[in-house]
Design a protein around this motif. Structure first.
Motif: not given
Lengths: 200, 200
Positions: B85-87, B106-110, B114-125, B156-160
């Protein structure tokens, strides 16, 4: 579920004017996300509010030496005209117009009960004493009672007028009428009546 | 015209979410009126937010020992289901239903770019690594992507989903439909379409 520190913060902030539990929660998370240095800066800014004093003449806030604010000792202001108002923020708004150069009395938030609080009567007493001691005629040239133009404001204006009329040559209120940018079509009857009676 | 301490306070608070210059000013006066002890209590409550840490697994906040929050080590939670989730406030709202017992990210504010921030990609990683290391099948049983149901949320759901689909048997979203207490007459077409397709 939430850490104690966050709960405590929310408990304090949700009680503040126009901040509910939701906004308090959002604020807590915002603060946390700002990081240590910023959190310390904010805490310090609040702590420093302890340096603020209330002027013992006009009851507006100030910081610095003595127990009277800079405005109340300013020799460039007209010292026989007083404006009585409810809130500090009202004073700020009036000052911003740069159209008033007299002195003030901040009365504090008025109840809707139709009686003045005892500490508010004390403040009016201080104003009367100032007038008696500092003006040779023992009467202010004018006292403007600047309360919000609504039923409670009108009621309280009458109460204050009764208290002060022996100490002023003239008691006045702010003029009513259509606000700049307002529309005649949507103005209420009372406003229109005022703006007809006081047409410029 | 205003004391430095008040100006500083307003300068900080007017920038906070949904607090403008007017509310910041009102807050300053309210704080001052509360007096020394209360001002110190408020400053302390903010200062104590420095004890809050961010969990290095789910990125929700916590206080206490270690670098992982209590929820992430809770053996009573289902450890092969994750909700992205975002927040933080979204997580709190979901927890309040008591209907979800899995883990979170928690992914942080999107952004709306239409692109994820690099720190958000890190979290998904990090989530992917947790799944690989802790689940024998190296796949989560389910990952629920719980973003707000609007255009940006869907994008953003599609990206994730693209990032995570190799690590989950099933990827889901929150069900859409008419909210309890809502009225059919005022529901938008998309909501109605969803509530027809997913009728219970």
């Amino acid at each position: 579920m939430l850490p104690e520190e966050i709960k405590k913060f929310i408990e304090i902030f949700e009680k503040l004017p126009s901040i509910g539990p939701r906004q308090a929660t959002r604020l807590a998370f915002r603060f946390v996300s700002l990081g240590t240095a910023k959190i310390e800066e904010i805490a310090r800014a609040i702590f420093d509010l302890n340096k603020i004093k209330t002027c013992s003449r006009c009851f507006f806030i100030y910081s610095g030496e003595g127990d009277i604010c800079q405005r109340c000792v300013d020799k460039n202001r007209q010292r026989d005209i007083f404006m009585v108002l409810e809130k500090e923020t009202d004073l700020i708004t009036i000052e911003r117009t740069k159209k008033y150069n007299g002195l003030y009395l901040v009365l504090g938030e008025l109840t809707k009960s139709g009686v003045l609080e005892s500490w508010q009567k004390l403040r009016l007493g201080i104003l009367k004493k100032i007038i008696e001691q500092e003006l040779p005629s023992k009467k202010a040239k004018e006292i403007i009672i600047a309360l919000n133009p609504n039923t409670y404001g009108d009621l309280n204006t009458s109460l204050i007028e009764k208290e002060l009329k022996s100490h002023a040559q003239k008691i006045s209120r702010l003029g009513r009428g259509i606000p700049t940018g307002g529309e005649i079509e949507f103005a209420d009857e009372e406003t229109l009546t005022h703006s007809l009676q006081r047409r410029e």
